[in-house]
Scaffold this motif. Structure first.
Motif: not given
Length: 341
Positions: A274-286, A288-294
């Motif tokens: 789930x963190x991997x997907x959240x990070x990808x969503x953050x990179x796509x601009x959808x 903002x993912x904090x470092x703790x969620x990486x």
């Protein structure tokens, strides 16, 4: 699922309360792999989560037949023809049954070679019920390990309130594969005879009920407890174990870096995916993912607070230092024994 007799000699134990080990009392945590027992059954966890998510958003009884993935989206097609589309997909089914799903385009070569080398284990879980917990009355806690009987490991499965006295055991590996050819009645007789022999109590021959779960017959797990790795599999193909394939990410207890094969490992790997997907969503601009969620590093092994005290205070040297130390130790031992000759 896809989501958007070495036997221990049977010593006589003093009968005592479980000290919270199987009742979930937080005052008596032991950090063991089986320290908790769900009074309502483990399925209650899934049912509670489904209520929080909303049961209308969960599709049960809908086996996935095909997964189409590209640069922009992932489409999951079920056996009955339903189609579900999303930006990303997380596969949490055992790698051993991934070949039953058609991926288009196909999974990378290294991933497919790994999957072909990850068979599921063979386990039959058996529970025998009795009128009373007579083994406790005679001073035994019910826990056994054996390399000479059909039940490799057993433990008392009586309910926390003392009702439904029962013994739970696991028939494993080659013994399980051999006993799959028997009838349930013959397996029941073998299990009861094993308990009667190892405890030296004839009462075990007369259960009031018997329930078994043959995990090798499960179409959507392929076995139990988890996938197994033969010699050289992880060193040759391990880099593909948790590696995402495009927009498809992988989870499952066999992918955990801690407690693989257990529920803890399943949760850990799910959170990692789930963190991997959240990070990808953050990179796509959808989002903002904090470092703790990486996502954690693939080789990260976290140690829970409150674990074994020695594990917390000991230093954690790098692998290269451990290898060097092992070589020095081996050389020293060789010199010592040679000097004695």
């Amino acid at each position: 699922m896809f989501m958007f007799d070495v036997s221990w000699p049977m010593e006589r134990f003093q009968a005592r309360p479980s000290r919270g080990r199987f009742t979930g009392d937080p005052r008596h945590r032991t950090e063991g792999e089986m320290e908790r027992k769900f009074e309502a059954g483990a399925q209650a966890v899934s049912e509670t989560l489904s209520e929080r998510i909303g049961k209308e958003r969960i599709r049960l009884g809908t086996p996935v037949l095909r997964v189409e993935h590209g640069a922009e989206h992932v489409r999951v097609i079920s056996e009955d023809g339903q189609s579900f589309e999303g930006l990303y997909a997380i596969s949490a089914i055992p790698h051993a049954i991934l070949p039953t799903v058609h991926f288009h385009p196909p999974l990378p070569t290294l991933k497919r070679l790994l999957i072909n080398r990850m068979p599921m284990g063979s386990v039959i879980k058996v529970v025998t019920f009795y009128k009373t917990a007579f083994w406790k009355e005679k001073g035994f806690n019910g826990c056994t390990m054996s390399d000479s009987g059909c039940v490799t490991f057993s433990m008392d499965d009586t309910k926390p309130d003392g009702s439904h006295p029962a013994m739970m055991g696991f028939i494993q590996a080659e013994t399980a594969r051999r006993m799959c050819l028997d009838t349930p009645e013959r397996r029941k007789a073998s299990v009861c005879q094993h308990y009667a022999r190892i405890f030296k109590m004839e009462e075990f021959l007369h259960p009031v009920d018997y329930v078994e779960k043959n995990w090798t017959e499960e179409a959507y797990s392929g076995g139990c407890y988890s996938s197994t790795f033969g010699p050289g599999v992880l060193t040759s193909f391990g880099e593909a174990l948790r590696q995402p394939v495009g927009r498809i990410h992988f989870a499952g207890t066999e992918l955990a870096s801690q407690w693989p094969g257990y529920m803890d490992g399943a949760v850990q790997s799910g959170e990692r995916a789930a963190r991997e997907v959240l990070r990808q969503l953050g990179r796509n601009g959808s989002e903002e993912i904090s470092q703790a969620e990486a996502p954690l590093p693939l080789d990260c092994v976290s140690t829970p607070e409150g674990g074994f005290w020695l594990a917390r205070v000991l230093p954690h040297p790098p692998h290269s230092l451990l290898h060097f130390g092992g070589i020095v130790l081996a050389a020293g031992l060789a010199w010592f024994f040679q000097s004695k000759l």
